[in-house]
Design a protein around this motif. Structure first.
Motif, mmCIF file in Angstrom:
data_model
loop_
_atom_site.group_PDB
_atom_site.id
_atom_site.type_symbol
_atom_site.label_atom_id
_atom_site.label_comp_id
_atom_site.label_asym_id
_atom_site.label_seq_id
_atom_site.Cartn_x
_atom_site.Cartn_y
_atom_site.Cartn_z
ATOM 1 N N UNK A 6 40.576 3.723 59.286
ATOM 2 C CA UNK A 6 41.418 4.654 58.525
ATOM 3 C C UNK A 6 40.681 5.981 58.399
ATOM 4 N N UNK A 7 41.460 7.042 58.277
ATOM 5 C CA UNK A 7 40.843 8.346 58.053
ATOM 6 C C UNK A 7 40.300 8.465 56.638
ATOM 7 N N UNK A 8 40.986 7.820 55.688
ATOM 8 C CA UNK A 8 40.591 7.926 54.281
ATOM 9 C C UNK A 8 40.980 6.640 53.573
ATOM 10 N N UNK A 9 40.033 6.076 52.827
ATOM 11 C CA UNK A 9 40.268 4.860 52.048
ATOM 12 C C UNK A 9 40.114 5.187 50.567
ATOM 13 N N UNK A 10 41.068 4.693 49.772
ATOM 14 C CA UNK A 10 41.023 4.869 48.324
ATOM 15 C C UNK A 10 40.732 3.522 47.671
ATOM 16 N N UNK A 11 39.668 3.460 46.900
ATOM 17 C CA UNK A 11 39.371 2.284 46.087
ATOM 18 C C UNK A 11 39.973 2.530 44.704
ATOM 19 N N UNK A 12 41.041 1.819 44.389
ATOM 20 C CA UNK A 12 41.810 2.091 43.185
ATOM 21 C C UNK A 12 43.009 2.954 43.526
ATOM 22 N N UNK A 13 44.162 2.603 42.948
ATOM 23 C CA UNK A 13 45.392 3.309 43.301
ATOM 24 C C UNK A 13 46.128 3.870 42.107
ATOM 25 N N UNK A 14 45.389 4.390 41.119
ATOM 26 C CA UNK A 14 46.009 4.931 39.916
ATOM 27 C C UNK A 14 46.359 6.399 40.029
ATOM 28 N N UNK A 15 46.331 7.084 38.906
ATOM 29 C CA UNK A 15 46.789 8.472 38.829
ATOM 30 C C UNK A 15 46.034 9.395 39.780
ATOM 31 N N UNK A 16 44.713 9.272 39.835
ATOM 32 C CA UNK A 16 43.917 10.187 40.657
ATOM 33 C C UNK A 16 44.227 10.007 42.144
ATOM 34 N N UNK A 17 44.272 8.758 42.587
ATOM 35 C CA UNK A 17 44.586 8.478 43.990
ATOM 36 C C UNK A 17 45.993 8.943 44.350
ATOM 37 N N UNK A 18 46.976 8.586 43.527
ATOM 38 C CA UNK A 18 48.357 8.933 43.841
ATOM 39 C C UNK A 18 48.584 10.437 43.759
ATOM 40 N N UNK A 19 47.919 11.122 42.844
ATOM 41 C CA UNK A 19 48.064 12.575 42.737
ATOM 42 C C UNK A 19 47.562 13.261 44.000
ATOM 43 N N UNK A 20 46.375 12.870 44.456
ATOM 44 C CA UNK A 20 45.789 13.497 45.636
ATOM 45 C C UNK A 20 46.556 13.143 46.901
ATOM 46 N N UNK A 21 46.865 11.872 47.089
ATOM 47 C CA UNK A 21 47.506 11.451 48.327
ATOM 48 C C UNK A 21 48.938 11.962 48.427
ATOM 49 N N UNK A 22 49.650 12.031 47.317
ATOM 50 C CA UNK A 22 51.001 12.597 47.336
ATOM 51 C C UNK A 22 50.963 14.062 47.758
ATOM 52 N N UNK A 23 49.993 14.814 47.248
ATOM 53 C CA UNK A 23 49.846 16.214 47.663
ATOM 54 C C UNK A 23 49.565 16.316 49.164
ATOM 55 N N UNK A 24 48.701 15.444 49.671
ATOM 56 C CA UNK A 24 48.363 15.486 51.090
ATOM 57 C C UNK A 24 49.572 15.167 51.965
ATOM 58 N N UNK A 25 50.308 14.124 51.596
ATOM 59 C CA UNK A 25 51.483 13.745 52.384
ATOM 60 C C UNK A 25 52.546 14.833 52.324
ATOM 61 N N UNK A 26 52.820 15.343 51.127
ATOM 62 C CA UNK A 26 53.880 16.334 50.979
ATOM 63 C C UNK A 26 53.516 17.680 51.610
#
Length: 403
Positions: A6-26
């Motif tokens: 994977x290019x990027x792995x997130x350990x934990x999927x709470x607010x911080x992970x979802x905030x950053x990854x949603x910005x990247x995808x969008x």
């Protein structure tokens, strides 16, 4: 099914992970990237509510469940309306946030999810260069309760799993912000849905710094939250009794219905959290985005997420980003000092917490306090706030915080 890389792995999927990854995808700038999120929860329950003050509209404005442009503060020695100065107090429900972000991530087809609790993990680097410059060949090796032992290769790892605060650093002050919240309804209520109570300290202070939030959602319903800053938790019965006593005594209603409940614990600590450790960059509470002296987290996460998203969107080779990310700085050191001082005041009971906050809001406009608590003030504004507080208790705490 896990991929090998994977290019990027997130350990934990709470607010911080979802905030950053949603910005990247969008952003659309990462269409060729693959992501993995490992978290023990499927994020399908309304397990928390984020409240925060903000000027203007934020990135997740569409998810704001309710907002208030008027706030009250109440304490036996001082009560009044707070000067918001353009700020609004906003609420985002956990379930709304999770649902929106997960829809974005699933629709992208770029994200894999592993629902498991990580019991152990470490990073194995295969390059011989002792200087951290690249990460193309690093391997994340982890153990999950359901998955067992597994490994994936990745360029970057972001970790949002908080450390064990029981393993204290020397001279660390640890308090807990713990709260029981209920959404209540009654025909006897007559709330102003545009006015909320930020803090009501008129409740008993026997256990330590204790106050109530009242956040009206309509004329007939509100979120009432019983909150404490103390070293230990209460029994379930004590939270329930505190809420019931407040509703009866201060809201003047005995016939009401509880339609929703929540309970939470937020660390308030002088402990410092490293930005980079064990091959991973720490975000969220694990990365110090929970403000030590207030427990507020959501807006600090958004500021860091915007900062990181900009770096990632503008880089085509993430394996070369480690040296750049290592230079990412947090807020000025003086704000951590201010946090340490206040926590020493509260933990050592140099001055009762209700008096500290009453003085803070009585002698300063709320918008300046909000800016200060967001770590966005200059030295002049900070001097005005600090000089308004009781001198001797804070001087003792300042001296103690240096040791």
């Amino acid at each position: 099914m896990l991929q090998s890389r994977y290019d990027l792995v997130f350990l934990g999927g709470g607010c911080a992970t979802l905030s950053l990854l949603t910005r990247l995808i969008e952003s659309g700038a990462c269409r060729n990237k693959r992501f993995l999120i490992i978290d023990q929860s499927d994020k399908k329950s309304n397990d928390r509510t984020w409240c925060f003050w903000e000027k203007g509209k934020g990135y997740f404005e569409k998810l704001v469940h309710h907002e208030w442009e008027k706030l009250d503060f109440k304490q036996s020695g001082f009560s009044g309306n707070l000067d918001m100065g353009g700020y609004r107090y906003k609420m985002i429900r956990g379930i709304d946030f999770y649902t929106y972000c997960l829809q974005v991530l699933h629709a992208s087809g770029q994200v894999d999810f592993l629902q498991d609790e990580i019991t152990d993990w470490h990073v194995e680097k295969t390059d011989s260069d002792s200087e951290i410059t690249a990460a193309r060949d690093q391997k994340l090796i982890f153990s999950g309760r359901k998955t067992g032992n597994a490994s994936v290769k990745t360029d970057l790892i972001f970790n949002s799993i908080p450390p064990d605060l029981e393993k204290k650093q020397p001279s660390t002050v640890n308090l807990l912000q713990h709260f029981k919240g209920v959404i209540i309804e009654s025909d006897q209520f007559n709330f102003d849905p545009n006015r909320a109570t930020l803090m009501d300290f008129r409740v008993r202070q026997d256990a330590g710094t204790t106050f109530i939030y009242v956040l009206p959602l309509s004329e007939k319903s509100a979120l009432v939250e019983y909150t404490l800053f103390t070293a230990s938790l209460l029994t379930p019965e004590q939270y329930n009794q505190g809420i019931a006593d407040y509703i009866t005594t201060y809201l003047g209603v005995s016939d009401y219905k509880i339609v929703e409940e929540e309970f939470g614990i937020i660390p308030m600590t002088t402990q410092r959290f490293p930005w980079y450790a064990n091959g991973a960059f720490n975000i969220g509470t694990a990365g110090g985005q929970t403000k030590g002296s207030s427990g507020y987290t959501f807006q600090f996460i958004q500021k860091r997420s915007a900062q990181l998203a900009a770096l990632l969107q503008n880089s085509s080779d993430w394996s070369q980003l480690i040296s750049t990310l290592l230079k990412v700085s947090g807020d000025a050191e003086r704000f951590h000092f201010y946090d340490r001082v206040l926590l020493h005041v509260l933990a050592s009971n140099f001055c009762p917490g209700d008096q500290v906050f009453a003085t803070l809001f009585e002698k300063n406009p709320a918008h300046r306090v909000f800016q200060f608590l967001d770590n966005e003030t200059n030295l002049l504004k900070e001097f005005k706030i600090i000089s308004s507080l009781p001198t001797w208790p804070f001087l003792k705490a300042a001296i103690k915080s240096w040791h």
